[in-house]
Scaffold this active site. Structure first.
Site, PDB file in Angstrom:
ATOM      1  N   THR A  47      -0.847  -7.144   4.435  1.00  0.00           N
ATOM      2  CA  THR A  47      -0.640  -7.074   3.104  1.00  0.00           C
ATOM      3  C   THR A  47      -0.567  -5.503   3.063  1.00  0.00           C
ATOM      4  O   THR A  47      -0.949  -4.817   3.765  1.00  0.00           O
ATOM      5  CB  THR A  47      -1.903  -7.317   2.326  1.00  0.00           C
ATOM      6  N   ASP A  48       0.383  -4.959   1.919  1.00  0.00           N
ATOM      7  CA  ASP A  48       0.318  -3.656   1.750  1.00  0.00           C
ATOM      8  C   ASP A  48      -0.758  -2.514   1.416  1.00  0.00           C
ATOM      9  O   ASP A  48      -0.923  -1.701   1.280  1.00  0.00           O
ATOM     10  CB  ASP A  48       1.453  -3.587   0.755  1.00  0.00           C
ATOM     11  N   GLU A  49      -1.744  -3.918   0.926  1.00  0.00           N
ATOM     12  CA  GLU A  49      -3.214  -3.018   0.441  1.00  0.00           C
ATOM     13  C   GLU A  49      -3.959  -2.435   1.576  1.00  0.00           C
ATOM     14  O   GLU A  49      -4.763  -1.651   1.469  1.00  0.00           O
ATOM     15  CB  GLU A  49      -4.026  -4.318  -0.203  1.00  0.00           C
ATOM     16  N   TYR A  68     -11.589  -6.627   0.716  1.00  0.00           N
ATOM     17  CA  TYR A  68     -10.574  -7.521   1.193  1.00  0.00           C
ATOM     18  C   TYR A  68      -9.629  -6.708   1.984  1.00  0.00           C
ATOM     19  O   TYR A  68      -9.277  -7.061   2.990  1.00  0.00           O
ATOM     20  CB  TYR A  68      -9.705  -7.975  -0.135  1.00  0.00           C
ATOM     21  N   LYS A  78      -8.547  -7.164   5.977  1.00  0.00           N
ATOM     22  CA  LYS A  78      -7.088  -7.151   6.376  1.00  0.00           C
ATOM     23  C   LYS A  78      -6.530  -6.321   7.569  1.00  0.00           C
ATOM     24  O   LYS A  78      -6.136  -6.531   8.345  1.00  0.00           O
ATOM     25  CB  LYS A  78      -6.137  -7.380   5.170  1.00  0.00           C
TER      26      LYS A  78
END
Ligand code: NAD
Ligand code: TYD
Length: 339
Positions: free
Chosen positions: A125-127, A153, A157
């Protein structure tokens, strides 16, 4: 070609299964999913009977079950979508995020090594890049942007991504990683912003917008994400990271108002609630590498995609009402009762 899709009963994983069946009808697809609160077998009901589709209920962090499955199926490609995916839940209970997202990834990669998988693809994810300031619209996440996480979260990741890169360097596992922006589209679980707003607006319920609603997300239609992963597993370079996004930045308030307009519902339903702890301000992906190296580009604009998505939720009320009437209500109470 046999492909193992983990998390295939969830939002993006199920859309990926549909994409692969449409675009590679000769492939065998094995779906592994634990059917947590976010997994819904009903989503897959139209494809489960196909001779080239098999579903297995198992936990990616269960080493014995995963090794047994690999020993039986010998997949050529593994695409790992399985994850705990909701930031708000990670704030309430981080532990399961570490178990599933990090240890689960380790187990899948160990099995991939043992059984000679030709490509292990990690859906990230870009997060993992943290956030960007609201007053610097010139800044974007590239593949070189340092990892800098905000929530349990995104930290889980990022931990998984680092492990994937370590398995490539140390064990020469043929890996790729993709980091995508926020997805939307059919089969999105109705606790996430867009389906939450659609389902609650249809019931004339209040629409919880965190903080001021000025946080920016970069939205991509889910099928464009699936097409990008298809390109990466077939043409992407081993060991590489690919950012996926379509330059569709919107504030949360813009998204909510767009949906209200389409449903012909009043903006007075919007209710500002307490902000999310550690709330990332802005995500914005630079997808140049995907476009230049793999010739990918998104095909659905935000205006088209959001209209199609609202229409899908209107036409498939049964799908999300089943969810809303079950566990989801308890969850909603737990998360929002004190706001
Ligand atoms: P989702 O929560 O809708 O689906 C997750 C699926 O994984 C569910 O079917 C669930 O049952 C399954 N699962 C959870 N724990 C499991 C376990 N231990 N073993 C086996 N299966 C398990 O999530 P999503 O939105 O479809 O996201 C899929 C992947 O894409 C995730 O890895 C997420 O981090 C990533 N991602 C999501 C977005 C987004 O906007 N939704 C954006 C970028 C990346
Ligand atoms: P979400 O769908 O949870 O995705 P993510 O946090 O992974 O980006 O949330 C999208 C944005 O919408 C995020 O800025 C938080 C905000 N949000 C609300 O304002 N209200 C809500 O009820 C939810 C679920 C999210």
């Amino acid at each position: 070609m046999k492909i193992l899709v983990t998390g295939g009963a969830g939002f993006i994983g199920s859309n990926f299964v549909f994409h692969m069946l449409e675009n590679h009808p000769d492939y065998e697809i094995v779906i592994l999913d634990l059917l947590t609160y976010a997994g819904n077998l009903e989503t897959l009901k139209d494809v489960l009977d196909r001779p080239n589709v098999k579903f297995v209920k198992a936990d990616i962090a269960d080493r014995e079950a995963v090794f047994a499955l690999f020993g039986e199926e010998h997949p050529d490609i593994v695409v790992n979508f399985a994850a705990e995916s909701h930031v708000d839940r990670s704030i309430k209970d981080p532990g399961i995020f570490l178990r599933t997202n990090i240890l689960g990834t380790q187990v899948l990669m160990d099995a991939s090594r043992e059984y000679g998988v030709k490509r292990y693809h990690q859906v990230s994810t870009d997060e993992v890049y943290g956030d960007l300031p609201l007053d610097r619209p010139d800044l974007f996440f590239t593949e070189e942007t340092p990892i800098h996480t905000s929530s349990p979260y995104s930290a889980s990741k990022a931990g998984a991504d680092l492990l994937v890169q370590a398995y490539h360097r140390t064990f020469h596992l043929p890996v790729t990683i993709s980091r995508c922006s926020n997805n939307y589209g059919p089969y999105h679980f109705p606790e996430k912003l867009i389906p939450l707003i659609i389902s609650r607006a249809l019931a004339d319920e209040s629409l919880p917008v965190y903080g001021t609603g000025e946080n920016v997300r970069d939205w991509l239609y889910v099928r464009d994400h699936c097409a990008a992963i298809d390109r990466i597993i077939h043409g992407g370079r081993v060991g590489e990271v690919y950012n996926i996004g379509g330059h569709n930045e919107r504030t949360n308030l813009q998204v909510v108002k767009t949906i209200l307009k389409q449903l012909n519902k009043p903006e007075s339903l919007i209710t500002y609630v307490k902000d999310r702890a550690g709330h990332d301000l802005r995500y914005a992906i630079d997808p140049t590498k995907m476009m230049n190296e793999l010739g990918w580009e998104p095909t659905t604009t935000f205006d088209e995609g959001i209209a199609q998505t609202v229409d899908w939720y209107l036409a498939n009320e049964g799908w999300w009402k089943n969810i809303v009437s079950g566990d989801y209500q308890n969850y909603y109470q737990k998360m929002y009762a004190d706001r």
